[in-house]
Design an enzyme around this catalytic site. Sequence first.
Site, PDB file in Angstrom:
ATOM      1  N   SER A 159      -0.493 -28.046 -23.912  1.00 19.45           N
ATOM      2  CA  SER A 159      -0.025 -29.174 -24.709  1.00 19.45           C
ATOM      3  C   SER A 159       1.196 -29.800 -24.046  1.00 19.45           C
ATOM      4  O   SER A 159       1.867 -29.165 -23.221  1.00 19.45           O
ATOM      5  CB  SER A 159       0.353 -28.692 -26.112  1.00 19.45           C
ATOM      6  OG  SER A 159       1.137 -29.645 -26.804  1.00 19.45           O
ATOM      7  N   TYR A 182       4.035 -22.581 -31.536  1.00 17.09           N
ATOM      8  CA  TYR A 182       3.226 -23.487 -30.718  1.00 17.09           C
ATOM      9  C   TYR A 182       3.889 -23.725 -29.366  1.00 17.09           C
ATOM     10  O   TYR A 182       3.234 -23.660 -28.318  1.00 17.09           O
ATOM     11  CB  TYR A 182       3.048 -24.810 -31.459  1.00 17.09           C
ATOM     12  CG  TYR A 182       2.070 -25.763 -30.826  1.00 17.09           C
ATOM     13  CD1 TYR A 182       0.706 -25.668 -31.080  1.00 17.09           C
ATOM     14  CD2 TYR A 182       2.508 -26.786 -29.978  1.00 17.09           C
ATOM     15  CE1 TYR A 182      -0.191 -26.553 -30.507  1.00 17.09           C
ATOM     16  CE2 TYR A 182       1.627 -27.676 -29.403  1.00 17.09           C
ATOM     17  CZ  TYR A 182       0.264 -27.559 -29.677  1.00 17.09           C
ATOM     18  OH  TYR A 182      -0.615 -28.441 -29.099  1.00 17.09           O
TER      19      TYR A 182
END
Length: 270
Positions: A159, A182
Amino acid sequence: MGISGRQKVMRKQAVVISGGCGLIGKAIAEEIYKKGYITIVTDLANKNSEEAFQNLQNTLKAQGYESLRDLEFLEMNITSQDSIKNCIEYIKNKYECINAFINASYPRGKNYGKRLEEVSYEDFCETVNLHLGGFFLSSKLFAEFFKQQGYGNVINFSSIYGVIAPRFEIYEGTEMTMPIEYAAIKSAIIHITKYMAKYYKGYNIRFNCISPGGIIQAQSEVFLSNYKKYCLNKGMLEAKDVVGAVIFLLSEESKFINGQNLIVDDGFTL
């Protein structure tokens, strides 16, 4: 009459997608099937996956692909060694080879998504174990198979928040946040990819990573507007916008690209 012009040169290439019933995974599966790859969609077996795979089949049939004989769903849990090994064995026996493994899963713990102050040690470890641990285990087992096979291709999904620090300001005025789990997971996935690329030097196995920008999925207009301020043109992406990078990394044109992280984010990280 169904479409018959699928690329015959790619007919024998089998590609496995973990998280293949998710937002990005399904977009990848649709496109690589149309490019002529044998497409094995893997995910947890539940109602959501069943509906997503049925939607994928319906989408392809609506475009003229009738038989779908090279499209298959298999249950696979990336945190289970037996589950992964069973899938590899089944695919090898049926298709004689596996050309590539795309790691697009997105497992989360039961309390995932909280602000930093609310994240407990147990919550943090649960999501890291599921997500990062699952990427480690599945990449490792497919790599070991590819080593025996003599070639292979692993594409992991990270990401933009594995690349840069969070832009917390884009969450102002919303109920959203950027979970610390995350950021930890996605940055580690990039480095695991590089680690394995070097570890398997000389075995004709490629390991690369794709780091997408944010993907549109019913976010608020406030968030979409805040996010777009950091982009160059479109802003938040659609899942299909990431697929071109996957096609490139599957192709012969990228055969000497190894250990890299491709960022697809409309300039968000600039």
